[in-house]
Enzyme design. Structure first.
Site, PDB file in Angstrom:
ATOM      1  N   HIS A  76       0.831  -1.204   0.000  1.00  9.08           N
ATOM      2  CA  HIS A  76       0.000   0.000   0.000  1.00  9.08           C
ATOM      3  C   HIS A  76       0.871   1.260   0.000  1.00  9.08           C
ATOM      4  O   HIS A  76       0.721   2.138  -0.860  1.00  9.08           O
ATOM      5  CB  HIS A  76      -0.903  -0.041   1.240  1.00  9.08           C
ATOM      6  CG  HIS A  76      -1.819   1.134   1.371  1.00  9.08           C
ATOM      7  ND1 HIS A  76      -3.126   1.116   0.955  1.00  9.08           N
ATOM      8  CD2 HIS A  76      -1.614   2.367   1.883  1.00  9.08           C
ATOM      9  CE1 HIS A  76      -3.691   2.282   1.200  1.00  9.08           C
ATOM     10  NE2 HIS A  76      -2.787   3.074   1.770  1.00  9.08           N
ATOM     11  N   GLU A  77       1.778   1.334   0.962  1.00 11.10           N
ATOM     12  CA  GLU A  77       2.603   2.542   1.072  1.00 11.10           C
ATOM     13  C   GLU A  77       3.516   2.685  -0.145  1.00 11.10           C
ATOM     14  O   GLU A  77       3.832   3.797  -0.562  1.00 11.10           O
ATOM     15  CB  GLU A  77       3.428   2.526   2.366  1.00 11.10           C
ATOM     16  CG  GLU A  77       2.603   2.445   3.663  1.00 11.10           C
ATOM     17  CD  GLU A  77       1.551   3.541   3.824  1.00 11.10           C
ATOM     18  OE1 GLU A  77       1.693   4.608   3.208  1.00 11.10           O
ATOM     19  OE2 GLU A  77       0.562   3.307   4.557  1.00 11.10           O
TER      20      GLU A  77
ATOM     21  N   HIS B 271       1.759   4.607  -2.743  1.00  7.41           N
ATOM     22  CA  HIS B 271       1.924   6.046  -2.491  1.00  7.41           C
ATOM     23  C   HIS B 271       3.305   6.522  -2.956  1.00  7.41           C
ATOM     24  O   HIS B 271       3.451   7.575  -3.576  1.00  7.41           O
ATOM     25  CB  HIS B 271       1.806   6.334  -0.988  1.00  7.41           C
ATOM     26  CG  HIS B 271       0.413   6.323  -0.449  1.00  7.41           C
ATOM     27  ND1 HIS B 271      -0.585   7.131  -0.958  1.00  7.41           N
ATOM     28  CD2 HIS B 271      -0.152   5.644   0.585  1.00  7.41           C
ATOM     29  CE1 HIS B 271      -1.711   6.936  -0.266  1.00  7.41           C
ATOM     30  NE2 HIS B 271      -1.478   6.026   0.675  1.00  7.41           N
TER      31      HIS B 271
ATOM     32  N   GLU C 275      -4.391   8.127  -2.705  1.00 12.41           N
ATOM     33  CA  GLU C 275      -4.896   6.857  -2.199  1.00 12.41           C
ATOM     34  C   GLU C 275      -5.230   5.909  -3.345  1.00 12.41           C
ATOM     35  O   GLU C 275      -5.139   4.686  -3.197  1.00 12.41           O
ATOM     36  CB  GLU C 275      -6.128   7.111  -1.319  1.00 12.41           C
ATOM     37  CG  GLU C 275      -6.555   5.936  -0.492  1.00 12.41           C
ATOM     38  CD  GLU C 275      -5.575   5.568   0.628  1.00 12.41           C
ATOM     39  OE1 GLU C 275      -4.629   6.344   0.908  1.00 12.41           O
ATOM     40  OE2 GLU C 275      -5.766   4.487   1.220  1.00 12.41           O
TER      41      GLU C 275
END
Lengths: 496, 496
Positions: free
Chosen positions: B261-262, B265, B291
């Protein structure tokens, strides 16, 4: 708000930005990936210029003048005096100069990490030329503003009140007596050679041992931490002290005593006068005083037979060595940490040869600043002095010669002498502490540093910058600084 | 220098200080010992005030006016538009307010770390009251300056151009359809329960696996790093992206998919338009867009059967599991990462129930801002909605209820909806990427993300803030944002 309160509020703001700068600087050395370097240099330059602009704010002169008519406490008066000096030191540089210097220094430091690893002088030379060129400009501006000699004006940044001529006087007996003393000690030590300790030490175990020794020395982990970097240092802020070390898998003593050294610095920072932390008067008195605290811990206390008695079982436990292994006995471990040899690397040098490393650098950097030595000629000049003082050639060996230290690439000229001032102070202070508290060594033998620490808190840490070094030494030891305690210590430890 | 160049130079300076702030902020979350908190809060407040003062500099208005008469490139024009919005958003707050808010927020965040661990609502409540009180003041000032509703004025900070009424329209079909969909999926999944994976996973092995997946996704370690923190985030700057995760020894999937997820980003940050990095136009378009990049990696690509085929052998290798262990087969691992359940924690929620977590927070924070809900009543209101939407009681369970997220203690109100906007965008973008590059899933199955990444670079990352979200979505997918792709994706993945 009266003028003094205005000054305090202004310096609290400066302190806030220095806090931010100290943490970001630590990050640059300990955390930042190389690709972040260019943007970081620019960002740090902008921050430094802001801090500089605040430090030269013309209102400061007005406030300082108005303070002369106010009734101030002794600490407030001392605070005003430090601010006065800092303001004068900053006011002679323009913002553009500060930006150019910060950017040059950061680019040069970043290049140094790569060039040193590759033993590549050619890639660092232009950076060093730029940085030394800027240092010469800086020295000229500072000398002019402070009515000081070129080198003295740089020295004042790290050791206020001390001049090159005073250093010459202090260093002369060392330069004369240390070479024959080194010969004598090496001959003496040849009678009882060290047993080797082995050649592989897990980094994780080294780190745990380092952390446990930091705890023993009194480091407060709620206000600081330990990490790794290319060049070990003690950074951060008093409320959040950032120590770094570097680990060699073949030699755990290097990192361990490095950690003890940096912890000595850290104890000074963590012991600064609590009520004055945002003000310049709470800062370390000088870099020599700072170094006295690291060397007192590393050399005086840390390498004492008392501490080795305490730490030997912990070393054996850390690396799974048997209690009856002769190489891991207190005696052999003590011999290991007090072995004297002529070698290349200053930061790994024993306390006997260390001052010669410093004197070498002191002589070279004076010549760099007065223009009698060029950066292009530096490797050869280094090699000559290493040959003269140590009998070691560094021809082509830049990595372990002229490129070994970050100081010059980082623009720090006038800093090296403070290491030896610190060594002299450490010997004299530790002697005074033991005289005043005769139980000190017995306490250290049990891992109890509280007695020593409270003596240091009272006589050094808590005083901040509210006194001169001479006054501090006289109050703490009864005498101004001399080389006597240091030389006596060397004779006693290494030849008796 | 013309007015546009002046503006650029000014924003380069602002960007430098934001860089310093981002790194120090990361440090505060990932590195700082608790005792450094008070001094750090003050220091960060001083920095924030400086940045704020630069952002509201009255010269900016003059430069902006003068820019109207200049011939600018499309990127320059877009840059001026972003600066205009930022200047307007900042100008309505005073320096004193910014300082008070920064200090309150940092104290509150620091307390939250302690209070949450202790499930202690009483110690965080007063902090939250202060922070929410300041957020209400802020909303009033922003609403006034921007001619917006209270909540819309806060939302504009994270999702420019979007209003609460648009959110209501987008969220309504989710609020209606997700509860029955969740029921259907849970019933469907009950037919093929997951085999358990074991209950101990070394943190060091988890970290190595995370790093290797970051590399697979294209993360550039010369410009970033991975560390740990209480609340995972992606911080730092485009040139030096700082990801964090947290490890559970009993569940490696949590950290692994957190890292994916990160990294989503991070890829956005590392892909910002290179020539514009110091200027606002290079920033992420909105938090929803940000996001969308993390969720596209985590939910769309990361939890696809294709990626599970690629990663399953690496998971087995990391934790020493046999190839024929049925629990560690691709099928079972896929079931593990697509299990749907009604549970307490938003950050650990599956993609089906996640929007309801967001809607719950969205409804509560709107009520906090308009004053119809007090902080004192927040735990009860949370408990009520958890009971209504999830059938779960959080009475007395603050840690897994109202205290689970750092956002409100950190003063972030108006942020939560962007998570669901991001989920909707991610589904629509991934669908478009697969249509435009039909080989995408086959490539992912071999661990090759270069095709997908270059599509994202072109259609999202490189565009910076030079377009609106509507325009970006239309250019990339042919349609403005709707819930269709997301709901279709859920039906296809979980019920077909």
């Amino acid at each position: 708000m009266n003028a003094y309160k205005e000054l305090e509020a202004h310096y609290q703001k400066i302190d806030d930005l220095r806090h931010i700068g100290a943490i970001t600087g630590w990050d640059e050395s300990a955390m930042m990936p190389a690709g972040g370097g260019a943007a970081r240099s620019r960002a740090m330059a902008t921050l430094n210029v802001l801090v500089h602009d605040l430090t030269v704010d013309p209102q400061i002169s007005d406030w300082l003048m108005a303070c002369e008519n106010l009734e101030l406490s002794p600490m407030q008066t001392a605070n005003v005096a430090v601010i006065q000096r800092e303001h004068r030191q900053a006011a002679c540089l323009t913002s553009d100069f500060v930006r150019a210097q910060t950017e040059a220094v950061m680019a040069s430091e970043q290049q140094w990490r790569i060039s040193r690893a590759e033993n590549d002088w050619a890639t660092i030379q232009p950076h060093l030329e730029r940085v030394v060129g800027l240092a010469r400009e800086e020295a000229a501006m500072r000398a002019d503003a402070g009515g000081l000699g070129l080198y003295d004006a740089m020295l004042e940044l790290y050791e206020p009140g001390v001049t090159a001529s005073q250093l010459d006087t202090l260093f002369e007996p060392l330069k004369t007596s240390l070479p024959p003393l080194t010969d004598a000690i090496i001959a003496h030590q040849a009678n009882t050679p060290c047993l080797p300790l082995g050649d592989h030490f897990e980094v994780a175990a080294q780190r745990e041992l380092g952390l446990s020794v930091m705890k023993t020395l009194g480091f407060d982990f709620n206000h600081g931490r330990l990490d790794t970097s290319h060049h070990p240092f003690c950074g951060g802020v008093a409320e959040d002290v950032r120590l770094t070390t570097r680990y060699s898998e073949t030699d755990f003593l290097q990192s361990l005593f490095g950690v003890i050294h940096e912890t000595g610095h850290a104890m000074y920072e963590q012991g600064r006068p609590k009520d004055w932390l945002t003000q310049p008067v709470s800062q370390a008195l000088s870099m020599g005083t700072h170094e006295s605290q690291s060397l007192l811990m590393e050399m005086q206390a840390g390498r004492s037979p008392a501490f080795m008695t305490f730490i030997a079982p912990k070393m054996r436990a850390a690396f799974g060595r048997a209690e009856d292994d002769p190489a891991w006995s207190v005696d052999n471990l003590y011999r290991q940490v007090t072995t004297v040899r002529r070698d290349f690397i200053r930061v790994d040098a024993d306390e006997v040869t260390y001052p010669l490393h410093v004197i070498l650098r002191y002589e070279l950097e004076k010549a760099l600043i007065d223009g009698s030595l060029t950066v292009a000629d530096l490797p050869e000049a280094w090699h000559q002095k290493m040959t003269d003082y140590f009998g070691l050639s560094t021809a082509g060996n830049y990595k372990n010669g002229v490129m070994q230290d970050v100081h010059w690439p980082a623009g720090l000229i006038g800093y090296f002498p403070t290491y030896t001032l610190g060594a002299l102070m450490a010997a004299q202070l530790f002697e005074a502490a033991k005289t005043s508290q005769p139980e000190t060594l017995q306490q250290i033998e049990t891992g109890d540093f509280t007695g020593l620490l409270s003596w240091l808190r009272q006589h050094v840490h808590n005083r901040g910058s509210a006194v001169s070094v001479d006054q501090l030494m006289t109050d703490a030891t009864g005498l101004p600084l001399t080389t006597d305690a240091f030389l006596t210590h060397l004779h006693r430890r290494y030849l008796d």
